[in-house]
Write an enzyme that holds these catalytic residues in place. Structure first.
Site, PDB file in Angstrom:
ATOM      1  N   GLU A  98       0.841  -1.195   0.000  1.00 16.63           N
ATOM      2  CA  GLU A  98       0.000   0.000   0.000  1.00 16.63           C
ATOM      3  C   GLU A  98       0.883   1.255   0.000  1.00 16.63           C
ATOM      4  O   GLU A  98       1.714   1.439   0.889  1.00 16.63           O
ATOM      5  CB  GLU A  98      -0.903  -0.026   1.234  1.00 16.63           C
ATOM      6  CG  GLU A  98      -1.861  -1.221   1.234  1.00 16.63           C
ATOM      7  CD  GLU A  98      -2.367  -1.591   2.622  1.00 16.63           C
ATOM      8  OE1 GLU A  98      -2.087  -0.832   3.572  1.00 16.63           O
ATOM      9  OE2 GLU A  98      -3.021  -2.637   2.751  1.00 16.63           O
ATOM     10  N   ALA A 108      -5.606  -4.212   1.098  1.00 16.59           N
ATOM     11  CA  ALA A 108      -6.040  -5.603   1.223  1.00 16.59           C
ATOM     12  C   ALA A 108      -4.806  -6.478   1.429  1.00 16.59           C
ATOM     13  O   ALA A 108      -4.250  -7.015   0.477  1.00 16.59           O
ATOM     14  CB  ALA A 108      -6.818  -6.037  -0.023  1.00 16.59           C
ATOM     15  N   GLU A 109      -4.401  -6.614   2.681  1.00 14.37           N
ATOM     16  CA  GLU A 109      -3.177  -7.358   2.984  1.00 14.37           C
ATOM     17  C   GLU A 109      -3.268  -8.817   2.568  1.00 14.37           C
ATOM     18  O   GLU A 109      -2.279  -9.404   2.110  1.00 14.37           O
ATOM     19  CB  GLU A 109      -2.852  -7.251   4.473  1.00 14.37           C
ATOM     20  CG  GLU A 109      -2.343  -5.896   4.913  1.00 14.37           C
ATOM     21  CD  GLU A 109      -3.436  -4.835   5.065  1.00 14.37           C
ATOM     22  OE1 GLU A 109      -3.112  -3.635   5.187  1.00 14.37           O
ATOM     23  OE2 GLU A 109      -4.625  -5.233   5.048  1.00 14.37           O
ATOM     24  N   GLN A 167       2.072  -2.175   5.798  1.00  7.15           N
ATOM     25  CA  GLN A 167       2.327  -0.766   6.124  1.00  7.15           C
ATOM     26  C   GLN A 167       2.645  -0.541   7.599  1.00  7.15           C
ATOM     27  O   GLN A 167       3.535   0.233   7.952  1.00  7.15           O
ATOM     28  CB  GLN A 167       1.130   0.074   5.704  1.00  7.15           C
ATOM     29  CG  GLN A 167       1.411   1.550   5.606  1.00  7.15           C
ATOM     30  CD  GLN A 167       0.265   2.282   4.932  1.00  7.15           C
ATOM     31  OE1 GLN A 167      -0.753   2.543   5.570  1.00  7.15           O
ATOM     32  NE2 GLN A 167       0.421   2.598   3.660  1.00  7.15           N
ATOM     33  N   PHE A 168       1.914  -1.215   8.482  1.00 10.10           N
ATOM     34  CA  PHE A 168       2.179  -1.190   9.918  1.00 10.10           C
ATOM     35  C   PHE A 168       1.964  -2.587  10.480  1.00 10.10           C
ATOM     36  O   PHE A 168       1.168  -3.378   9.950  1.00 10.10           O
ATOM     37  CB  PHE A 168       1.248  -0.210  10.651  1.00 10.10           C
ATOM     38  CG  PHE A 168       1.672   1.225  10.534  1.00 10.10           C
ATOM     39  CD1 PHE A 168       2.590   1.767  11.427  1.00 10.10           C
ATOM     40  CD2 PHE A 168       1.151   2.035   9.544  1.00 10.10           C
ATOM     41  CE1 PHE A 168       2.979   3.096  11.316  1.00 10.10           C
ATOM     42  CE2 PHE A 168       1.533   3.355   9.429  1.00 10.10           C
ATOM     43  CZ  PHE A 168       2.450   3.890  10.321  1.00 10.10           C
ATOM     44  N   ASP A 169       2.667  -2.882  11.590  1.00 12.07           N
ATOM     45  CA  ASP A 169       2.607  -4.204  12.212  1.00 12.07           C
ATOM     46  C   ASP A 169       1.182  -4.682  12.479  1.00 12.07           C
ATOM     47  O   ASP A 169       0.837  -5.836  12.228  1.00 12.07           O
ATOM     48  CB  ASP A 169       3.400  -4.201  13.522  1.00 12.07           C
ATOM     49  CG  ASP A 169       3.321  -2.854  14.239  1.00 12.07           C
ATOM     50  OD1 ASP A 169       2.238  -2.255  14.282  1.00 12.07           O
ATOM     51  OD2 ASP A 169       4.362  -2.387  14.736  1.00 12.07           O
ATOM     52  N   GLY A 170       0.329  -3.797  12.999  1.00 15.08           N
ATOM     53  CA  GLY A 170      -1.029  -4.198  13.350  1.00 15.08           C
ATOM     54  C   GLY A 170      -1.926  -4.469  12.165  1.00 15.08           C
ATOM     55  O   GLY A 170      -3.059  -4.928  12.338  1.00 15.08           O
ATOM     56  N   PHE A 171      -1.433  -4.200  10.933  1.00 18.85           N
ATOM     57  CA  PHE A 171      -2.226  -4.448   9.733  1.00 18.85           C
ATOM     58  C   PHE A 171      -1.952  -5.829   9.132  1.00 18.85           C
ATOM     59  O   PHE A 171      -2.539  -6.179   8.106  1.00 18.85           O
ATOM     60  CB  PHE A 171      -1.935  -3.394   8.666  1.00 18.85           C
ATOM     61  CG  PHE A 171      -2.262  -1.977   9.066  1.00 18.85           C
ATOM     62  CD1 PHE A 171      -2.953  -1.703  10.234  1.00 18.85           C
ATOM     63  CD2 PHE A 171      -1.864  -0.919   8.268  1.00 18.85           C
ATOM     64  CE1 PHE A 171      -3.240  -0.401  10.610  1.00 18.85           C
ATOM     65  CE2 PHE A 171      -2.148   0.391   8.628  1.00 18.85           C
ATOM     66  CZ  PHE A 171      -2.828   0.653   9.800  1.00 18.85           C
ATOM     67  N   HIS A 177      -0.550   0.452  15.500  1.00 17.62           N
ATOM     68  CA  HIS A 177       0.617   0.935  14.773  1.00 17.62           C
ATOM     69  C   HIS A 177       1.933   0.700  15.526  1.00 17.62           C
ATOM     70  O   HIS A 177       2.970   1.176  15.099  1.00 17.62           O
ATOM     71  CB  HIS A 177       0.492   2.435  14.483  1.00 17.62           C
ATOM     72  CG  HIS A 177      -0.541   2.788  13.466  1.00 17.62           C
ATOM     73  ND1 HIS A 177      -1.876   2.566  13.674  1.00 17.62           N
ATOM     74  CD2 HIS A 177      -0.434   3.343  12.225  1.00 17.62           C
ATOM     75  CE1 HIS A 177      -2.564   2.988  12.613  1.00 17.62           C
ATOM     76  NE2 HIS A 177      -1.705   3.455  11.722  1.00 17.62           N
TER      77      HIS A 177
END
Length: 328
Positions: free
Chosen positions: A31, A61-62, A84-88, A131
């Site tokens: 992304e 859409a990971e 993009q970030f760990d929590g995603f 994040h």
């Protein structure tokens, strides 16, 4: 030896560039990785130089990002997926665990899974919820995946290239709070193998092991401990799956005392595994039980109190005092 100074983010960018120049089947997908260059600018300029077919701006859409990379890997491409970030990463969890980790075994070796999943992880940047997480233990516990983490610009530059060249899937954890810190980068040769632990500071009294963002804090603690007369040997794990235990054990057999530092909660963690494995291997060398310094077993807190959650110099020194307080 040709060296230069750059930030970790720039070192990753240059490592990706070098890998793409060497192999036309190396792709980047994620992304905002193209026109924007990623939210941390790690992929800045790569789409301009290599084109939209090789640096691909994906939808939010990971699962689709990683699933597409699986298909590309089957066809011999090597895709670097940016989460993009760990929590995603959790929407992609099924793809990672059910497909990425298992397809090589399921196909009886017909297919390799030469793909890299880059995850900016850990806290320290004052971000909002989801994040600042540390999901590395999920992936380290999944057979078929390899998990690594860089802590210096030099390691970032070389480890991303080594990961891209590897035939196994790599979860590549990048300490986002260290992206803007500068360090020397050797552009000619890697100082270590991808899965090697390294001693960052020699010492005699206590072995302190960490990875990612914790390394800088551990080294600061070692400076303070030295003033107080305690010598800390600092080991950078670098590889979290597999753990390179020989280097760690050699250090622990020398010092007899172990402290492991991580930002993740202590429960069922990388640090827990290090303490367990090294306690088994070095039992007769131990002068004290191994101690973990970690985040607390709660969801990552709001920005205003995140520094009360993350390991600090004081918490590391308190752990050092505890292991030094045991009789040999």
């Amino acid at each position: 030896m040709t060296t230069t100074t750059m930030t970790m983010a720039k070192a990753l960018n240059e490592g990706l560039r070098r890998a793409m120049e060497k192999n036309k089947k190396v792709l980047i997908m994620g992304e905002d990785v193209g026109k924007l260059g990623g939210v941390f600018r790690v992929t800045d300029g790569l789409q301009k130089d290599f084109g939209e077919d090789r640096v691909i701006d994906a939808p939010l859409a990971e699962s689709a990002i990683v699933g597409t990379a699986v298909g590309l890997a089957i066809r011999g491409y090597r895709t670097v997926c940016e989460i993009q970030f760990d929590g995603f990463v959790y929407p992609a969890f099924d793809q990672i665990v059910s497909q990425v980790a298992k397809l090589h075994k399921r196909s009886d070796g017909v297919y390799t899974m030469g793909l890299v999943i880059r995850i900016p992880f850990q806290g320290g940047i004052g971000a909002i919820e989801h994040h600042s997480e540390s999901p590395e233990a999920y992936f380290a516990a999944t057979a078929g995946l390899r998990v690594v983490s860089c802590s210096t610009p030099n390691d970032a530059y070389w480890m991303i290239q080594q990961s891209i060249e590897h035939d196994d899937p790599i979860v590549f954890c990048e300490p986002k709070s260290r992206y803007w810190e500068k360090g020397e980068v050797d552009l000619e040769s890697s100082p270590a193998g991808l899965f090697d632990a390294v001693v960052r500071r020699e010492g005699t009294d206590v072995t302190v092991i960490g990875y990612g963002s914790s390394l800088k804090t551990i080294l600061r603690a070692a400076d303070t401990a030295a003033v107080e007369g305690t010598s800390l040997e600092v080991v950078d794990a670098r590889s979290l799956a597999p753990l390179e235990l020989d280097t760690m054990a050699t250090s622990l057999e020398k010092t007899g005392r172990l402290v492991v530092v991580q930002e993740a909660p202590h429960m069922a963690s990388i640090g827990s595994e290090m303490v367990a494995e090294l306690s088994e291997r070095c039992f007769y060398s131990l002068r004290a039980p191994g101690v973990r310094v970690s985040g607390y077993h709660v969801p990552y807190p709001p920005t205003r109190i995140e520094e009360d959650y993350r390991p600090t110099v004081d918490r590391i020194l308190d752990a050092v005092d505890r292991v030094m307080g045991y009789e040999s």
